[in-house]
Motif scaffolding. Sequence first.
Motif, mmCIF file in Angstrom:
data_model
loop_
_atom_site.group_PDB
_atom_site.id
_atom_site.type_symbol
_atom_site.label_atom_id
_atom_site.label_comp_id
_atom_site.label_asym_id
_atom_site.label_seq_id
_atom_site.Cartn_x
_atom_site.Cartn_y
_atom_site.Cartn_z
ATOM 1 N N GLU A 23 -14.592 77.208 57.433
ATOM 2 C CA GLU A 23 -13.779 77.303 58.653
ATOM 3 C C GLU A 23 -14.061 76.112 59.581
ATOM 4 O OE1 GLU A 23 -11.267 79.288 59.220
ATOM 5 O OE2 GLU A 23 -10.962 78.442 61.227
ATOM 6 N N MET A 24 -15.324 75.685 59.638
ATOM 7 C CA MET A 24 -15.642 74.531 60.496
ATOM 8 C C MET A 24 -14.954 73.273 59.972
ATOM 9 S SD MET A 24 -19.613 75.118 61.517
ATOM 10 C CE MET A 24 -20.091 76.573 62.467
ATOM 11 N N ARG A 25 -14.927 73.151 58.632
ATOM 12 C CA ARG A 25 -14.282 71.952 58.051
ATOM 13 C C ARG A 25 -12.777 71.948 58.299
ATOM 14 N NH1 ARG A 25 -17.711 73.101 53.793
ATOM 15 N NH2 ARG A 25 -15.934 73.822 52.557
ATOM 16 N N ARG A 26 -12.208 73.121 58.619
ATOM 17 C CA ARG A 26 -10.766 73.149 58.946
ATOM 18 C C ARG A 26 -10.499 72.641 60.358
ATOM 19 N NH1 ARG A 26 -10.285 78.593 56.740
ATOM 20 N NH2 ARG A 26 -9.841 78.240 54.559
ATOM 21 N N ARG A 27 -11.571 72.349 61.122
ATOM 22 C CA ARG A 27 -11.374 71.918 62.515
ATOM 23 C C ARG A 27 -12.022 70.544 62.738
ATOM 24 N NH1 ARG A 27 -12.234 77.796 65.669
ATOM 25 N NH2 ARG A 27 -11.447 79.043 63.938
ATOM 26 N N PRO A 28 -11.658 69.534 61.906
ATOM 27 C CA PRO A 28 -12.381 68.256 61.941
ATOM 28 C C PRO A 28 -12.231 67.508 63.249
ATOM 29 C CG PRO A 28 -10.423 68.081 60.553
ATOM 30 C CD PRO A 28 -10.536 69.512 60.954
ATOM 31 N N ALA A 29 -11.175 67.782 64.007
ATOM 32 C CA ALA A 29 -11.009 67.051 65.264
ATOM 33 C C ALA A 29 -11.982 67.565 66.326
ATOM 34 C CB ALA A 29 -9.572 67.211 65.760
ATOM 35 N N ARG A 30 -12.518 68.767 66.131
ATOM 36 C CA ARG A 30 -13.357 69.354 67.183
ATOM 37 C C ARG A 30 -14.800 69.604 66.753
ATOM 38 N NH1 ARG A 30 -8.848 72.750 67.456
ATOM 39 N NH2 ARG A 30 -10.087 74.608 66.983
ATOM 40 N N ILE A 31 -15.011 69.720 65.418
ATOM 41 C CA ILE A 31 -16.352 70.122 64.956
ATOM 42 C C ILE A 31 -16.837 69.176 63.872
ATOM 43 C CG2 ILE A 31 -17.662 71.915 63.748
ATOM 44 C CD1 ILE A 31 -15.920 74.002 65.074
ATOM 45 N N HIS A 352 -11.782 88.178 57.739
ATOM 46 C CA HIS A 352 -11.472 87.126 58.727
ATOM 47 C C HIS A 352 -12.603 86.913 59.745
ATOM 48 C CE1 HIS A 352 -7.516 87.106 57.040
ATOM 49 N NE2 HIS A 352 -7.416 88.408 57.240
ATOM 50 N N ALA A 353 -13.806 87.307 59.383
ATOM 51 C CA ALA A 353 -14.918 87.183 60.331
ATOM 52 C C ALA A 353 -15.240 85.717 60.634
ATOM 53 C CB ALA A 353 -16.156 87.897 59.779
ATOM 54 N N ALA A 354 -15.115 84.836 59.636
ATOM 55 C CA ALA A 354 -15.508 83.438 59.857
ATOM 56 C C ALA A 354 -14.643 82.784 60.941
ATOM 57 C CB ALA A 354 -15.416 82.644 58.556
ATOM 58 N N VAL A 355 -13.362 83.108 60.968
ATOM 59 C CA VAL A 355 -12.476 82.545 62.003
ATOM 60 C C VAL A 355 -12.983 83.006 63.380
ATOM 61 C CG1 VAL A 355 -10.126 82.575 62.935
ATOM 62 C CG2 VAL A 355 -10.489 82.469 60.463
ATOM 63 N N ARG A 356 -13.315 84.307 63.473
ATOM 64 C CA ARG A 356 -13.793 84.812 64.778
ATOM 65 C C ARG A 356 -15.143 84.193 65.144
ATOM 66 N NH1 ARG A 356 -11.110 89.558 62.545
ATOM 67 N NH2 ARG A 356 -13.029 90.165 61.500
ATOM 68 N N ILE A 357 -15.980 83.934 64.135
ATOM 69 C CA ILE A 357 -17.295 83.330 64.408
ATOM 70 C C ILE A 357 -17.118 81.919 64.987
ATOM 71 C CG2 ILE A 357 -19.316 82.330 63.222
ATOM 72 C CD1 ILE A 357 -19.195 84.873 61.361
ATOM 73 N N VAL A 358 -16.296 81.114 64.325
ATOM 74 C CA VAL A 358 -16.151 79.720 64.781
ATOM 75 C C VAL A 358 -15.403 79.695 66.118
ATOM 76 C CG1 VAL A 358 -15.379 77.404 64.158
ATOM 77 C CG2 VAL A 358 -16.318 78.915 62.391
ATOM 78 N N ASP A 359 -14.430 80.582 66.293
ATOM 79 C CA ASP A 359 -13.767 80.690 67.615
ATOM 80 C C ASP A 359 -14.800 81.008 68.695
ATOM 81 O OD1 ASP A 359 -11.251 80.278 66.586
ATOM 82 O OD2 ASP A 359 -10.614 82.381 66.669
ATOM 83 N N ALA A 360 -15.676 81.959 68.411
ATOM 84 C CA ALA A 360 -16.666 82.391 69.425
ATOM 85 C C ALA A 360 -17.594 81.240 69.783
ATOM 86 C CB ALA A 360 -17.462 83.590 68.897
ATOM 87 N N ILE A 361 -17.984 80.452 68.778
ATOM 88 C CA ILE A 361 -18.874 79.312 69.056
ATOM 89 C C ILE A 361 -18.138 78.293 69.926
ATOM 90 C CG2 ILE A 361 -20.102 77.360 68.006
ATOM 91 C CD1 ILE A 361 -20.682 79.258 65.587
ATOM 92 N N GLU A 362 -16.891 78.025 69.592
ATOM 93 C CA GLU A 362 -16.127 77.060 70.403
ATOM 94 C C GLU A 362 -15.956 77.565 71.837
ATOM 95 O OE1 GLU A 362 -13.357 74.169 68.865
ATOM 96 O OE2 GLU A 362 -12.761 75.655 67.351
ATOM 97 N N GLU A 363 -15.635 78.865 71.952
ATOM 98 C CA GLU A 363 -15.416 79.427 73.304
ATOM 99 C C GLU A 363 -16.700 79.412 74.141
ATOM 100 O OE1 GLU A 363 -13.712 83.294 72.581
ATOM 101 O OE2 GLU A 363 -11.973 82.317 71.630
ATOM 102 N N ALA A 364 -17.857 79.568 73.481
ATOM 103 C CA ALA A 364 -19.125 79.617 74.224
ATOM 104 C C ALA A 364 -19.662 78.218 74.530
ATOM 105 C CB ALA A 364 -20.152 80.410 73.405
ATOM 106 N N SER A 365 -18.931 77.181 74.100
ATOM 107 C CA SER A 365 -19.406 75.807 74.333
ATOM 108 C C SER A 365 -18.843 75.293 75.645
ATOM 109 C CB SER A 365 -18.924 74.897 73.192
ATOM 110 O OG SER A 365 -19.330 75.429 71.958
ATOM 111 N N PRO A 366 -19.705 74.703 76.493
ATOM 112 C CA PRO A 366 -19.214 74.221 77.773
ATOM 113 C C PRO A 366 -18.197 73.076 77.597
ATOM 114 C CG PRO A 366 -21.560 73.719 77.478
ATOM 115 C CD PRO A 366 -21.101 74.460 76.263
ATOM 116 N N GLY A 367 -17.282 72.980 78.515
ATOM 117 C CA GLY A 367 -16.316 71.882 78.529
ATOM 118 C C GLY A 367 -15.278 72.052 77.471
#
Length: 367
Positions: A23-31, A352-367
């Motif tokens: 899931e992280m590799r699906r978000r290369p522009a952000r992670i 679909h837990a991995a999508v929620r996990i990576v979303d949660a990490i992104e949401e908890a990141s400042p900025g």
Amino acid sequence: MLRIINVVGARPNFMKIAPVTEEMRRRPARIESLLVHTGQHYDESMSDSFFEDLQIPRPDLNLEIGSGSHPEQTARIMIAFERVLLNHPADWVVVVGDVNSTLAATIVAAKMNVRIAHVEAGLRSRDRTMPEEINRVVTDSLADLLLTPSRDAGENLVREGVTGEKIKFVGNVMIDTLFRNMDRAKDSRILDSLKLEPRRFCAMTLHRPSNVDDKETLSGILDALEIIAEHLPIVFPVHPRTRDRLVHFGLDERVRRQASIVLTEPLGYLDFLRLYSNSRLVLTDSGGIQEETTVLGIPCLTLRENTERPITITEGTNQLVGNNPVSITRAALAVLEQDSRPARIPELWDGHAAVRIVDAIEEASPG
Ligand code: UD1
């Protein structure tokens, strides 16, 4: 760009990290993520075969820590992981499960002020003689984001004083891996090679120190297996710790003499999935297998006095039977006589837990 270091070490970690890294590799522009393997497990059958079966890219770094006493192993991982964090500054360290690698990486990240996300947070057996329970309690007390597989896990954390906003109920990531691999496991030839008919055998795993490190306990479990095997053959992939203890206690010849107890090397993910999903009954002391059998509706007897996964009993197919031969045998024969009891799939064990996990990490990141 978020810099994330994902950490794995032992067999039960690999199936939890696989969908998260994907899931992280699906978000290369952000992670930008790195995968670090501590090397706690190193045999091909305990480690490499899982990377192949689960199509996880090779770890970016392998710390090659190997075996040792718990403090020794934990300390070696800590020393090596400090160097990783010095060389690869990170915004988050993601740890999964409850093995010594989980604990060691967490302590280092906390000391170096790197945020920690714990996947599979909040599970409690309330048995502090279990090394994993110590690992869970310490990891959760230091983590910044507690990603829970079930509602009971969140309740445990709240009871321990964790504030609500750190806790995110994301569901069970192991089940993402299970669903993704059910079709692929159909190609496994394990049933043919062991000459097994679906539902005409039991599958067994055993590796907890509390079951295998004491001769009398292990011998009592073998007494129970011998009786159950008179009714249905038992396939028993043997964990290296258990193999070592069987030889050390002089019990290995005894098991080998039983034609209906089939010992194998530890199996890869796909072969084992093919095996237990076609079994009539699973006997285990593993944590993850209690969850996988619940989702597949396979009866499971857990050879422990407690479980950190109570939802597998209240909603699933799991029963605790301890390690007394009489109670193991009684429960197994009762299962073999009845039709299996219907199970419910727990909430958010939906693939679909991995999508929620990576979303949660992104949401908890400042900025
Ligand atoms: C570890 C985890 C446990 C998990 C289990 C799954 C901790 C505290 N325990 O227990 O939660 O359920 O993994 O397997 O982290 N060995 C090998 N080859 C290997 C790895 C280990 O031969 O690749 C042998 C060594 O003799 C070692 C023993 O197995 O001393 C135990 O390994 P270790 O990683 O210490 O614990 P596990 O019992 O595997």
